[in-house]
Design a protein around this motif. Structure first.
Motif, PDB file in Angstrom:
ATOM      1  N   ALA A 160       0.737  -1.209  -0.126  1.00 46.18           N
ATOM      2  CA  ALA A 160      -0.044  -0.144   0.057  1.00 46.18           C
ATOM      3  C   ALA A 160       0.978   1.353   0.102  1.00 46.18           C
ATOM      4  O   ALA A 160       0.580   2.289  -0.694  1.00 46.18           O
ATOM      5  N   ALA A 161       1.924   1.406   0.809  1.00 42.69           N
ATOM      6  CA  ALA A 161       2.839   2.322   0.813  1.00 42.69           C
ATOM      7  C   ALA A 161       3.263   2.625  -0.476  1.00 42.69           C
ATOM      8  O   ALA A 161       3.464   3.845  -0.887  1.00 42.69           O
ATOM      9  N   ALA A 182       0.529   4.236  -2.493  1.00 41.12           N
ATOM     10  CA  ALA A 182       0.460   5.893  -2.028  1.00 41.12           C
ATOM     11  C   ALA A 182       1.445   6.750  -2.840  1.00 41.12           C
ATOM     12  O   ALA A 182       1.200   7.755  -3.149  1.00 41.12           O
ATOM     13  N   LEU A 192      -6.859   1.990   1.250  1.00 32.40           N
ATOM     14  CA  LEU A 192      -5.831   2.617   2.031  1.00 32.40           C
ATOM     15  C   LEU A 192      -6.392   3.166   3.696  1.00 32.40           C
ATOM     16  O   LEU A 192      -5.398   2.944   4.441  1.00 32.40           O
ATOM     17  N   PHE A 234      -5.348   1.298   7.068  1.00 33.07           N
ATOM     18  CA  PHE A 234      -4.216   1.639   7.955  1.00 33.07           C
ATOM     19  C   PHE A 234      -4.621   2.419   9.052  1.00 33.07           C
ATOM     20  O   PHE A 234      -3.936   2.049  10.124  1.00 33.07           O
ATOM     21  N   PHE A 272       5.419   2.857   6.424  1.00 34.19           N
ATOM     22  CA  PHE A 272       4.376   2.494   5.323  1.00 34.19           C
ATOM     23  C   PHE A 272       3.187   3.205   6.013  1.00 34.19           C
ATOM     24  O   PHE A 272       2.246   3.864   5.131  1.00 34.19           O
ATOM     25  N   GLN A 273       2.549   2.864   7.118  1.00 40.88           N
ATOM     26  CA  GLN A 273       1.660   3.553   7.764  1.00 40.88           C
ATOM     27  C   GLN A 273       1.640   5.259   7.621  1.00 40.88           C
ATOM     28  O   GLN A 273       0.883   5.712   7.155  1.00 40.88           O
ATOM     29  N   SER A 312       1.340   6.238   4.016  1.00 40.20           N
ATOM     30  CA  SER A 312       0.086   5.860   3.150  1.00 40.20           C
ATOM     31  C   SER A 312      -1.203   6.887   3.841  1.00 40.20           C
ATOM     32  O   SER A 312      -1.721   7.452   3.128  1.00 40.20           O
ATOM     33  N   GLU A 313      -0.916   7.089   5.314  1.00 32.29           N
ATOM     34  CA  GLU A 313      -2.121   7.891   5.723  1.00 32.29           C
ATOM     35  C   GLU A 313      -1.656   9.461   5.232  1.00 32.29           C
ATOM     36  O   GLU A 313      -2.773  10.301   5.152  1.00 32.29           O
ATOM     37  N   TYR A 354      11.439   6.757   3.495  1.00 33.89           N
ATOM     38  CA  TYR A 354      10.396   6.937   3.589  1.00 33.89           C
ATOM     39  C   TYR A 354       9.916   8.410   4.257  1.00 33.89           C
ATOM     40  O   TYR A 354       8.902   9.169   4.029  1.00 33.89           O
TER      41      TYR A 354
END
Length: 636
Positions: free
Chosen positions: A122-123, A126, A152, A155, A168-169, A172-173, A224
């Motif tokens: 998912a990251a 995003a 998404l 998360f 990753f969270q 994505s957020e 990231y």
């Protein structure tokens, strides 16, 4: 060396005298990889189900991985070309996004649940959506946008593994926030706060608790947070972005020392099947305008590494990235690695986000450090010494600090983390059938039944200038006590001197292995009084020379299908049999070179004396090194 499986643009030896590569080569390789994936796509392109061993997450998750990781590559290609790309590329990933996020589509991606592999992928999605916003997100209809947000949003408020996964969270957020969707600022802040616990200085993070130092420092722990900063509202990063840029700049100052003159990175750590993703932090430094590296050095490093793999058959004749290093080699992977896992290599193409007129693409290449002079670099944070020699272009990493073990418990012996040394020309012996022997780059106590001790948990003691020291405790069957082994590495010229102070039980043996060298043919081997040597067909030589405390007879450990560099491998080693019990000192010269090594001459020309605990080694040039063990063994 030609690229066996690719048609590439002509080289430019004026702009790129070291590699010949230009931006056009990067674009051509990106296009070839993306094109090669199409036959493995599901009907609506939501998954790419590639051939190869499945991961422990299952075929659907592996298919999502194929979409997400290749979408990173597609996104950098699309954005870098302002949308002027191969017909159908944008449409394929747009359709795949719609099908993957539509429940009941037949190609739907698994929902995001606590600590699920989907979180990793998912990251990537995003980031890809952020970088291609004008060409994909902004053109989606409302229904598909809602599907993507709904997926998404799995998360929000959920738990990830407590390591690089926290990021990753975060990204994505942050993407959800950037498109006006519900998100949790607490999730973002707690993830960014957590990595502060793992920052140990000089640009180095440990990947979670413990001493987990590897390429994740560059392609995750630095990458990231700065991708998050690109997504955050300008001025809305609370000053974190400035801190992240300063840290990356610190890291990059010594990062070029990890690369050999042939472009190879030091072969250490997990997830090495991501290959040229090792160049991601170099590009990120330029992208975030924080790099201390000259533009010509940035491109020379990155192009050299990409060319290194291309010339050795990566991608393969199908255009795919197999699970392995040069070709398929599963011991260089982990159980979580699926057929599409290698496509985290897409991070290497971050540089395409920089415009064609940027200095990294227009300035003349500059040489790597190892191409200019002998290199001795101490990295106290991870407990490493880097040693590069310009006559053969080889870089060695001397390890006195990274073991990839949790803070508590006995730990595990992972050959990609616990060996004394790694290099740009060798790999550790890593197949399961050879790990029981644990010969290469390891100092072991050997029980009478042949069981070797393991260097599981490494306790770093010192790391400065040209020397480093660490301690590990050896365990043997039928012995309740642990036996301390304190080791010091000293670099001198092209050689490493290892001094070991240890305690051992009566009757045990002591064994020291050098580098394992591997090739497609059987390496040559030679033995003499107090030395052992092995050499590949191409002239890469590994030798160990006894300077003190060893028997006169050494040995060669030969293996098959055990090494990422070739099916035939061999390791020279020394032994000392029949230990009298109590303390002892053992001193070894370790050599790895692409030129001739005269082991007998080294044995005769280098003097070693031991008085009490003082070890003095005198070299033919008159130079000397002295080592006094610290003996931090609780009772010596």
């Amino acid at each position: 060396m030609p690229a066996p499986h690719l048609d590439l643009p002509p080289t430019d030896r004026v702009l790129s005298p070291r590699t010949g590569w230009t931006r056009a080569h990067w674009e051509a390789l990106a296009d070839r990889q993306l094109e090669a994936l199409v036959p493995y796509a599901t009907p609506r392109f939501a998954q790419y189900r590639l051939p190869g061993r499945a991961s422990w997450s299952g075929i659907v998750s592996d298919g999502l991985e194929g979409y997400a990781r290749s979408f990173l590559l597609a996104a950098f290609r699309i954005a870098g070309a302002n949308g002027e790309v191969t017909p159908g590329l944008i449409e394929r990933y747009t359709e795949g996004l719609a099908a993957g996020t539509a429940r009941g589509s037949g190609e739907a991606w698994p929902e995001l649940t606590d600590c699920s592999q989907q979180m990793v992928e998912a990251a990537s999605i995003a980031i890809g959506l952020h970088e291609t916003r004008p060409w994909i997100w902004d053109k989606l209809d409302t229904r598909v946008r809602e599907q993507v947000v709904d997926w998404l949003s799995g998360f929000v408020g959920h738990r990830t593994w407590d390591n690089n996964w926290r990021l990753f969270q975060v990204v994505s957020e942050q993407f959800l926030a950037s498109v006006g969707a519900p998100f949790s600022q607490r999730d973002i802040d707690s993830g960014l706060d957590r990595i502060e616990d793992w920052y140990i200085g000089d640009g180095w993070y440990t990947d979670g608790d413990g001493r987990n130092f590897d390429y994740y420092n560059g392609w995750a722990m630095h990458l990231y947070p700065l991708m998050w900063a690109r997504m955050a509202t300008p001025g809305g990063d609370g000053g974190r972005g400035k801190v992240y840029r300063e840290r990356l700049a610190q890291f990059l100052r010594t990062y070029p020392q990890f690369f050999g003159a042939d472009g190879a990175p030091v072969h250490q750590g997990r997830s090495l099947t991501y290959r040229f993703a090792v160049t991601a932090p170099v590009w990120m430094g330029a992208l975030a305008d924080c790099t201390p590296l000259a533009p010509g050095l940035t491109r020379r490093l990155a192009s050299g590494t990409l060319r290194h793999f291309v010339e050795r058959g990566v991608p393969d004749r199908r255009g795919l990235l197999p699970l392995g290093w040069y070709d398929t080699f599963l011991p260089a992977t982990q159980p979580y690695s699926g057929p599409a896992s290698p496509y985290w290599a897409s991070k290497a193409f971050l540089g395409l986000l920089l415009p064609a007129g940027h200095p990294v693409w227009t300035e003349r290449e500059q040489p790597l450090p190892v191409e200019e002079s002998i290199q001795f670099t101490a990295l106290p944070a991870p407990g490493w010494l880097l040693h590069g020699t310009p006559h053969d272009g080889v870089v060695r990493l001397i390890n006195h600090g990274s073991d990839h073990n949790p803070q508590d418990g006995p730990g595990e012996d992972d050959p990609h983390y616990t060996r004394f040394a790694y290099s740009t020309a060798t790999a550790p012996e890593s197949s399961p059938h050879v790990q029981e022997r644990a010969v290469d780059n390891h100092l072991a106590l050997i029980a009478p039944d042949g069981t070797p001790s393991r260097r599981r948990r490494i306790h770093p003691l010192t790391c400065a200038d040209r020397r480093a020291t660490s301690l590990y405790h050896a365990c043997l069957p039928d012995h309740r006590e642990e036996f301390p082994i304190e080791s010091t590495s000293v670099l001198h010229g092209p050689w490493e001197i290892r001094v070991h102070w240890l305690r051992a039980p009566v009757g045990a043996s002591v064994r020291e292995g050098g580098y394992a060298v591997a090739d497609d043919t059987l390496p040559y081997a030679d033995l003499g009084p107090g030395w052992a040597l092995t050499r590949t067909r191409t002239g890469l030589t590994s030798a160990v020379v006894a300077l003190y405390g060893w028997d006169e007879t050494g040995g060669i450990a030969r293996e098959a299908e055990a090494n990422a560099y070739g099916p035939h491998s061999a390791t020279p080693y020394l032994t000392a049999h029949g230990h009298p019990g109590g303390p002892s000192i053992h001193v070894t010269l370790v050599a790895l070179a692409r030129d001739t090594v005269h082991a007998q001459a080294l044995r005769e020309a280098i003097a070693c004396t031991v008085q009490d605990d003082l070890v003095r080694v005198t070299f033919p040039d008159g130079g000397t090194v002295t080592v006094v063990p610290r003996r931090l063994d609780n009772g010596s």
